[in-house]
Design an enzyme around this catalytic site. Structure first.
Site, PDB file in Angstrom:
ATOM      1  N   ASP A 312       3.594  -9.767 103.825  1.00 46.33           N
ATOM      2  CA  ASP A 312       4.200 -11.064 104.069  1.00 46.33           C
ATOM      3  C   ASP A 312       5.557 -10.865 104.704  1.00 46.33           C
ATOM      4  O   ASP A 312       6.250  -9.914 104.393  1.00 46.33           O
ATOM      5  CB  ASP A 312       4.412 -11.794 102.745  1.00 46.33           C
ATOM      6  CG  ASP A 312       3.207 -12.610 102.364  1.00 46.33           C
ATOM      7  OD1 ASP A 312       2.454 -12.995 103.284  1.00 46.33           O
ATOM      8  OD2 ASP A 312       3.021 -12.851 101.173  1.00 46.33           O
ATOM      9  N   PHE A 382       6.430 -29.652  99.833  1.00 49.43           N
ATOM     10  CA  PHE A 382       6.055 -28.714 100.889  1.00 49.43           C
ATOM     11  C   PHE A 382       4.720 -28.057 100.554  1.00 49.43           C
ATOM     12  O   PHE A 382       4.443 -27.724  99.409  1.00 49.43           O
ATOM     13  CB  PHE A 382       7.123 -27.625 101.019  1.00 49.43           C
ATOM     14  CG  PHE A 382       6.692 -26.492 101.906  1.00 49.43           C
ATOM     15  CD1 PHE A 382       6.583 -26.682 103.278  1.00 49.43           C
ATOM     16  CD2 PHE A 382       6.352 -25.258 101.373  1.00 49.43           C
ATOM     17  CE1 PHE A 382       6.153 -25.648 104.106  1.00 49.43           C
ATOM     18  CE2 PHE A 382       5.927 -24.225 102.191  1.00 49.43           C
ATOM     19  CZ  PHE A 382       5.831 -24.424 103.556  1.00 49.43           C
ATOM     20  N   ALA A 384       1.996 -24.990 102.387  1.00 50.63           N
ATOM     21  CA  ALA A 384       1.827 -24.032 103.477  1.00 50.63           C
ATOM     22  C   ALA A 384       0.840 -24.577 104.507  1.00 50.63           C
ATOM     23  O   ALA A 384       0.844 -24.172 105.664  1.00 50.63           O
ATOM     24  CB  ALA A 384       1.346 -22.702 102.923  1.00 50.63           C
ATOM     25  N   LYS A 400      10.706 -33.094 107.221  1.00 48.17           N
ATOM     26  CA  LYS A 400      11.245 -31.893 107.856  1.00 48.17           C
ATOM     27  C   LYS A 400      10.139 -30.862 107.802  1.00 48.17           C
ATOM     28  O   LYS A 400       9.322 -30.870 106.872  1.00 48.17           O
ATOM     29  CB  LYS A 400      12.496 -31.397 107.120  1.00 48.17           C
ATOM     30  CG  LYS A 400      12.254 -30.921 105.697  1.00 48.17           C
ATOM     31  CD  LYS A 400      13.497 -30.280 105.135  1.00 48.17           C
ATOM     32  CE  LYS A 400      13.189 -29.419 103.913  1.00 48.17           C
ATOM     33  NZ  LYS A 400      12.766 -30.140 102.729  1.00 48.17           N
TER      34      LYS A 400
HETATM   35  N1  LIG Z   1      10.586 -26.347 102.147  1.00 49.52           N
HETATM   36  C1  LIG Z   1      10.065 -26.556 103.340  1.00 49.52           C
HETATM   37  N2  LIG Z   1       9.969 -27.808 103.818  1.00 49.52           N
HETATM   38  C2  LIG Z   1       9.435 -28.019 105.026  1.00 49.52           C
HETATM   39  N3  LIG Z   1       8.970 -27.078 105.819  1.00 49.52           N
HETATM   40  C3  LIG Z   1       9.041 -25.806 105.401  1.00 49.52           C
HETATM   41  C4  LIG Z   1       9.592 -25.484 104.149  1.00 49.52           C
HETATM   42  N4  LIG Z   1       9.521 -24.151 103.993  1.00 49.52           N
HETATM   43  C5  LIG Z   1       8.951 -23.680 105.092  1.00 49.52           C
HETATM   44  N5  LIG Z   1       8.649 -24.659 105.963  1.00 49.52           N
HETATM   45  C6  LIG Z   1       7.990 -24.531 107.245  1.00 49.52           C
HETATM   46  O1  LIG Z   1       6.667 -24.095 107.041  1.00 49.52           O
HETATM   47  C7  LIG Z   1       6.415 -22.869 107.708  1.00 49.52           C
HETATM   48  C8  LIG Z   1       5.523 -22.028 106.880  1.00 49.52           C
HETATM   49  O2  LIG Z   1       6.167 -21.639 105.681  1.00 49.52           O
HETATM   50  P1  LIG Z   1       5.486 -20.680 104.648  1.00 49.52           P
HETATM   51  O3  LIG Z   1       6.358 -20.564 103.462  1.00 49.52           O
HETATM   52  O4  LIG Z   1       4.078 -21.022 104.474  1.00 49.52           O
HETATM   53  O5  LIG Z   1       5.442 -19.305 105.391  1.00 49.52           O
HETATM   54  P2  LIG Z   1       6.604 -18.260 105.558  1.00 49.52           P
HETATM   55  O6  LIG Z   1       7.474 -18.331 104.358  1.00 49.52           O
HETATM   56  O7  LIG Z   1       7.220 -18.401 106.861  1.00 49.52           O
HETATM   57  O8  LIG Z   1       5.845 -16.930 105.596  1.00 49.52           O
HETATM   58  P3  LIG Z   1       5.429 -16.053 104.365  1.00 49.52           P
HETATM   59  O9  LIG Z   1       3.962 -16.060 104.405  1.00 49.52           O
HETATM   60  O10 LIG Z   1       6.023 -14.736 104.672  1.00 49.52           O
HETATM   61  O11 LIG Z   1       6.005 -16.699 103.129  1.00 49.52           O
HETATM   62  C9  LIG Z   1       7.782 -22.275 107.938  1.00 49.52           C
HETATM   63  O12 LIG Z   1       7.788 -21.473 109.063  1.00 49.52           O
HETATM   64  C10 LIG Z   1       8.660 -23.485 108.115  1.00 49.52           C
HETATM   65  O13 LIG Z   1       8.596 -23.918 109.461  1.00 49.52           O
END
Ligand SMILES: Nc1ncnc2c1ncn2[C@@H]1O[C@H](COP(=O)(O)OP(=O)(O)OP(=O)(O)O)[C@@H](O)[C@H]1O
Ligand SMILES: [K+]
Ligand SMILES: [Mg+2]
Length: 687
Positions: A312, A382, A384, A400
């Site tokens: 990750d 939020f 994923a 957002k």
């Molecule tokens: N709290 C949040 N609120 C809104 N959007 C978010 C939030 N956190 C992350 N995002 C958006 O969602 C996307 C995906 O986040 P996610 O946490 O699934 O993956 P990541 O943290 O980038 O990767 P990893 O798999 O390494 O955790 C991010 O790139 C960001 O654009």
């Protein structure tokens, strides 16, 4: 687990192991190891031959037969000792775990509505029971937090003294029985029966109670058994051959049974046969010393063969606390307006990202949490999958999230993503930051920049992995531009951006279809399917129950980079086994040539010409070989336990080094060793 790493030859462990070496003479124990069982039978046979020789009628020196018999027993005992000492190290670790398994009183909530509790023993808890644990109390069973937030001292199982936060919902909701709540309280739903808790399973694992032979180990054991059988047949045919040639030529003496047994034991792969199980147990011990519990030995071996590592991005490659650093408003919007919207959209957002946005808004514009109850906000958490979070209040929907996700969202309401915002998004992404676009209804207000830091030293670790022939793939929910920037900075071989849980799963399947072994780490319920599919799946101890059940290893320290260490331990296990097998077989071949002239000197006096080693007498030569054969086992126990020195190089070079050191070494050492023992035996006889 307390990290008082037991010394290799701790006095208590040593004493126990010596005693266990004798217990293990039980034929039922011996039968489990065919190579050593053959030696065991040889010991019994030569002991009988010795008793026979006492009458003097056999024409063989009874001191010689006794010498051979005794050293064959030592050979068996040394093999027992090797296994016992490896087991001893495991038991010592298990003992320190057991200390944390004291019986505790649980406060069971009988009636949820008025919170009436009754005190029961932790051993009487059933799956589904709900208990409350307050500060200072021990958590009675493994379970899931359903209410409350508390700091928990998990040092009993992790050896890590810093407390960790456990809370309901999210990926930090799982608690382990035997750990202690140090502040606040938790309401926990019991997930395992007493006696089957995580701690119990761990103890069983490290104690070796559940240790099963792994497929590779079984294959090697079969090969060794087959070799033993072949040598048995070879040696057995020597007897009629020798008798026949004595009869025909009318001179010399037929080879004796004692010499045949000695010859057989020297030929059989006793070195690796004696050390094989110790090597496997020691591998498991090294893993639990690294605070990783493997649910199967198979997983440890697979770790040694892994060729793709999925990591990750957030938290593994980067430090993982993505922090908001800047608000960049769209033209026509003020920075404050953007900050206010971002703040509102983060009020109920418990992610690290969400909290940092609230902090930045407070710092720059003095915004603080407001009483929103009267306007009845509807929070969108939020996920994923949606990559967005926010709130709907006063008839406005504030969001957002990832640029693409928010763009799709505003388009569906008739809006669009302004060009200046698109440029800002790209700039943040290219620098390795995460852009979060903020919208109110159909209008895009601007971008928040989130920054994360690539972990120090990670590039060197990936370079090591590359040298070992392992491909590293970074997985992230982030956009491809951010992913590419971080991938380049960290030095990974490949990346998968905008990854959903399904994408992870199918990526693993694709690699596996190509015949590759895949390792990954995870902590969320989201990760469970991918963890179940991966060949080596390391779940974080802080993660959800689902993740832990799906994985085949648990890291008690919850450190995602541990995977690299696990691969090293697996490689070292396979290498140690390979090196010692090479050494053992080379050794046996050399021994054969060293004592062959001596063994047949009586039958064919002409063979004396082949006696390059000039050993003092045929019987001294044979005894020296048998003694050497036994001592080499003891000499190699430390190597079997510690593992061979390991450097990250490619498989081909590894094989070459191995053959050179352990193959050639294995050929030379017996000549020197046997000669030295022969000289000593001769000196002792003179004295
Ligand atoms: N709290 C949040 N609120 C809104 N959007 C978010 C939030 N956190 C992350 N995002 C958006 O969602 C996307 C995906 O986040 P996610 O946490 O699934 O993956 P990541 O943290 O980038 O990767 P990893 O798999 O390494 O955790 C991010 O790139 C960001 O654009
Ligand atoms: K041998
Ligand atoms: Mg994340």
């Amino acid at each position: 687990m307390t990290k008082t790493s037991t010394r290799l030859f701790d006095r208590k462990i040593l004493g126990d192991a010596i005693r266990a070496s004798f217990w293990k003479l039980d034929p039922r124990v011996q039968l489990r190891n065919p190579v050593m069982f053959a030696v065991y039978l040889g010991s019994i046979l030569t002991t009988i031959l010795w008793l026979n020789s006492l009458s003097g009628s056999t024409g063989e020196s009874s001191t010689f037969v006794l010498g051979v018999a005794m050293w064959l027993w030592f050979t068996v005992l040394f093999a027992n000792f090797a296994e016992a000492i490896a087991e001893g190290h495991g038991k010592a670790q298990a003992a320190s775990l057991k200390k944390s398994r004291t019986t505790v009183i649980a406060r069971k909530i009988a009636n949820k509505a008025d919170r009436i509790t009754e005190e029961v023993s932790a051993t009487d808890l059933k799956i589904g029971d709900i208990v409350i644990v307050k500060a200072g109390e021990t958590i009675p069973a493994d379970g899931e937090v359903i209410e409350g937030v508390a700091s928990v001292d998990e040092s009993a199982i992790t050896g890590e003294s810093a407390p960790v936060v456990r809370e309901s919902g999210g990926d930090r909701s799982s608690v382990t029985g035997g750990t202690r709540v140090i502040s606040d309280w938790l309401i926990i739903q019991v997930r395992t029966l007493p006696g089957q808790s995580f701690l119990d399973r761990m103890i069983a694992m490290v104690e070796g109670a559940k240790r099963q032979k792994t497929p590779n180990e079984i294959a090697l054991a079969i090969l060794l058994a087959a070799l033993t059988l072949i040598f048995l047949l070879v040696v057995a045919t020597l007897l009629p051959f020798s008798i026949f040639s004595v009869e025909v030529s009318g001179q010399g003496r037929a080879i004796s049974l004692t010499v045949l047994v000695a010859l057989f034991v020297c030929l059989a792969p006793t070195t690796i046969g004696a050390l094989l199980s110790a090597i496997g147990i020691a591998g498991m011990n090294r893993l639990s010393q690294a605070n990783v519990i493997a649910m199967s030995g198979r997983a440890v071996e697979a770790a040694g063969d892994v060729d793709v590592l999925l990591l990750d991005k957030t938290g593994t490659i980067t430090l993982g606390n993505r922090q908001a650093t800047r608000f960049i408003p769209a033209s026509g919007t003020t920075e404050k307006e953007l900050a206010e919207a971002a703040h509102l959209a983060s009020l109920a957002d418990e992610t690290a990202e969400g909290r940092s946005i609230a902090v930045l808004a407070k710092k720059q514009f003095g915004l603080r949490g407001r009483e929103l109850e009267h306007i009845q906000p509807h929070f969108v958490p939020f996920s994923a999958r949606t990559r967005m979070s926010g709130v709907t209040l006063d008839g406005h929907s504030i969001r957002k999230g990832a640029a693409e996700a928010v763009e799709t969202h505003v388009r569906s309401l008739g809006g669009f993503l302004p060009e200046d915002v698109r440029v800002a998004v790209q700039e943040i992404a290219k620098s390795g930051g995460t852009p979060l676009v903020v919208s109110r209804d159909d209008k895009v207000l601007g971008v928040i920049e989130l920054k994360d830091i690539v972990k120090g030293g990670i590039k060197e670790r990936f370079a090591e992995l590359r040298q070992m022939g392992i491909k590293t793939v970074m997985i992230t929910g982030d956009n491809p531009l951010t992913a590419a920037a971080i991938a380049a900075e960290a030095g990974v071989d490949d990346f998968l951006a905008e990854a959903t849980p399904e994408a992870k799963l199918s990526l693993i399947r694709d690699y596996q279809k190509g015949g590759r072994l895949v390792a990954m780490t995870g902590d969320g319920t989201n990760d469970a399917p991918a963890l179940a599919q991966a060949d080596v799946a390391v779940a974080m101890n802080s993660g959800t129950q689902a993740a832990k059940e799906a994985g085949n290893m648990v890291d008690l320290d919850s450190n995602p980079t541990k995977l690299i260490e696990i691969v090293n331990i697996g490689k070292q296990l396979l290498m140690t086994r390979g090196s010692l097998t090479t050494f053992s077989i080379a050794n046996d071949v050399a021994k054969y040539f060293a004592i062959l002239p001596a063994a047949f000197a009586a039958t064919y006096p002409a063979l004396k010409a082949l006696d390059l080693m000039r050993l003092s007498s045929p019987s001294s030569a044979i005894l020296s070989a048998v003694i050497f054969n036994a001592l080499i086992i003891i000499a190699l126990v430390p190597l079997a336990l510690k593992g061979v020195a390991y450097r990250p190089v490619g498989a081909a070079q590894l094989l070459r080094n191995n053959l050179l050191i352990y193959g050639v070494g294995g050929l030379i050492v017996p000549f020197m060793g046997i000669k030295a023992i022969d000289v000593m035996l001769t000196l002792m006889r003179i004295a």
